[in-house]
Design a protein around this motif. Structure first.
Motif, short mmCIF file in Angstrom:
data_model
loop_
_atom_site.label_atom_id
_atom_site.label_comp_id
_atom_site.label_asym_id
_atom_site.label_seq_id
_atom_site.Cartn_x
_atom_site.Cartn_y
_atom_site.Cartn_z
N LEU A 155 -7.77 -2.41 27.52
CA LEU A 155 -9.05 -2.05 26.94
C LEU A 155 -9.84 -3.26 26.47
N GLY A 156 -9.12 -4.20 25.84
CA GLY A 156 -9.71 -5.47 25.43
C GLY A 156 -11.12 -5.39 24.91
N ASN A 157 -12.01 -6.10 25.55
CA ASN A 157 -13.41 -6.14 25.14
C ASN A 157 -14.25 -5.08 25.84
N LYS A 158 -13.61 -4.23 26.65
CA LYS A 158 -14.34 -3.22 27.41
C LYS A 158 -14.70 -2.01 26.57
N VAL A 159 -13.87 -1.69 25.58
CA VAL A 159 -14.07 -0.51 24.75
C VAL A 159 -14.14 -0.95 23.30
N SER A 160 -15.04 -0.34 22.54
CA SER A 160 -15.20 -0.74 21.14
C SER A 160 -14.01 -0.30 20.29
N SER A 161 -13.80 -1.01 19.21
CA SER A 161 -12.73 -0.66 18.27
C SER A 161 -12.94 0.73 17.70
N LEU A 162 -14.21 1.07 17.46
CA LEU A 162 -14.52 2.39 16.92
C LEU A 162 -14.12 3.50 17.89
N ALA A 163 -14.37 3.31 19.17
CA ALA A 163 -14.00 4.32 20.16
C ALA A 163 -12.48 4.48 20.26
N ILE A 164 -11.78 3.38 20.25
CA ILE A 164 -10.31 3.44 20.33
C ILE A 164 -9.74 4.12 19.09
N ALA A 165 -10.23 3.73 17.91
CA ALA A 165 -9.73 4.33 16.66
C ALA A 165 -10.06 5.81 16.59
N THR A 166 -11.27 6.18 17.01
CA THR A 166 -11.67 7.59 16.98
C THR A 166 -10.80 8.42 17.90
N CYS A 167 -10.58 7.97 19.12
CA CYS A 167 -9.73 8.70 20.06
C CYS A 167 -8.30 8.79 19.54
N SER A 168 -7.81 7.72 18.96
CA SER A 168 -6.46 7.71 18.43
C SER A 168 -6.30 8.76 17.33
N GLN A 169 -7.24 8.79 16.40
CA GLN A 169 -7.18 9.75 15.30
C GLN A 169 -7.39 11.18 15.79
N PHE A 170 -8.27 11.36 16.75
CA PHE A 170 -8.52 12.70 17.30
C PHE A 170 -7.26 13.27 17.95
N PHE A 171 -6.60 12.48 18.78
CA PHE A 171 -5.41 12.99 19.46
C PHE A 171 -4.22 13.14 18.50
N ALA A 172 -4.16 12.32 17.46
CA ALA A 172 -3.12 12.51 16.44
C ALA A 172 -3.34 13.83 15.72
N ALA A 173 -4.59 14.12 15.37
CA ALA A 173 -4.91 15.38 14.71
C ALA A 173 -4.64 16.56 15.64
N LEU A 174 -5.00 16.41 16.91
CA LEU A 174 -4.77 17.47 17.89
C LEU A 174 -3.28 17.77 18.02
N PHE A 175 -2.46 16.76 17.92
CA PHE A 175 -1.02 16.93 17.98
C PHE A 175 -0.47 17.61 16.72
N LEU A 176 -1.06 17.29 15.56
CA LEU A 176 -0.53 17.80 14.30
C LEU A 176 -1.03 19.18 13.91
N VAL A 177 -2.20 19.59 14.39
CA VAL A 177 -2.75 20.91 14.02
C VAL A 177 -1.81 22.05 14.37
N PRO A 178 -1.24 22.11 15.58
CA PRO A 178 -0.31 23.22 15.86
C PRO A 178 0.89 23.24 14.91
N LEU A 179 1.37 22.08 14.50
CA LEU A 179 2.48 22.04 13.56
C LEU A 179 2.07 22.61 12.20
N ALA A 180 0.83 22.32 11.78
CA ALA A 180 0.34 22.86 10.51
C ALA A 180 0.18 24.37 10.58
N LEU A 181 -0.14 24.89 11.75
CA LEU A 181 -0.29 26.34 11.90
C LEU A 181 1.05 27.04 11.91
N VAL A 182 2.07 26.37 12.41
CA VAL A 182 3.41 26.95 12.46
C VAL A 182 4.04 26.98 11.07
N VAL A 183 3.81 25.95 10.30
CA VAL A 183 4.38 25.85 8.95
C VAL A 183 3.23 25.68 7.95
#
Length: 139
Positions: free
Chosen positions: A18-46
């Motif tokens: 990704l280097g200089n091709k993608v902004s830090s904000l875009a990488i951080a946003t996608c990282s947090q979004f997919f982490a939340a997407l992974f954790l939401v089903p767990l929160a619904l189960v418990v």
């Protein structure tokens, strides 16, 4: 071990791919979004036993925004500007600061085993920045 390996692989991947091709904000946003997407089903189960108080929601939001999102932005910016190796040196210092904060706020004592561990960490992290050429130490 898998978490540590993933951490190292992700850092190098971010720099190389990704280097200089993608902004830090875009990488951080996608990282947090997919982490939340992974954790939401767990929160619904418990689900929580009771609805958390507003102060708890505020504390969680503060931790998410300040301690995770902002730190992740800085971390990714460091990877793209300083490189993954130097950036990962910061993680080696986390136990050193953890012991320091424990001593300062929790009044814990510095034992011999902690001191030996801290010296090993500092020598290991510091050795990356020391270069010996022709018998001369260059920092």
């Amino acid at each position: 071990m898998a978490a540590a390996a993933s951490y190292g692989i992700a850092s190098v991947y971010i720099k190389v791919t990704l280097g200089n091709k993608v902004s830090s904000l875009a990488i951080a946003t996608c990282s947090q979004f997919f982490a939340a997407l992974f954790l939401v089903p767990l929160a619904l189960v418990v689900p929580p036993a009771q609805v958390p108080a507003p102060s708890v929601w505020f504390a969680v939001a503060a931790l998410a925004l300040l301690c995770t999102a902002v730190t992740l932005l800085l971390y990714i910016w460091l990877i793209t500007h300083a490189g993954p190796t130097k950036t990962l040196m910061v993680t080696f210092l986390a136990p050193v600061f953890g012991v320091f904060w424990d001593m300062l706020f929790l009044k814990e004592s510095l034992t011999l085993s902690l001191l030996i561990g801290l010296v090993i960490i500092l020598v290991g992290a510091g050795s990356y920045f020391v270069v010996i050429r022709n018998g001369t130490i260059i920092l």
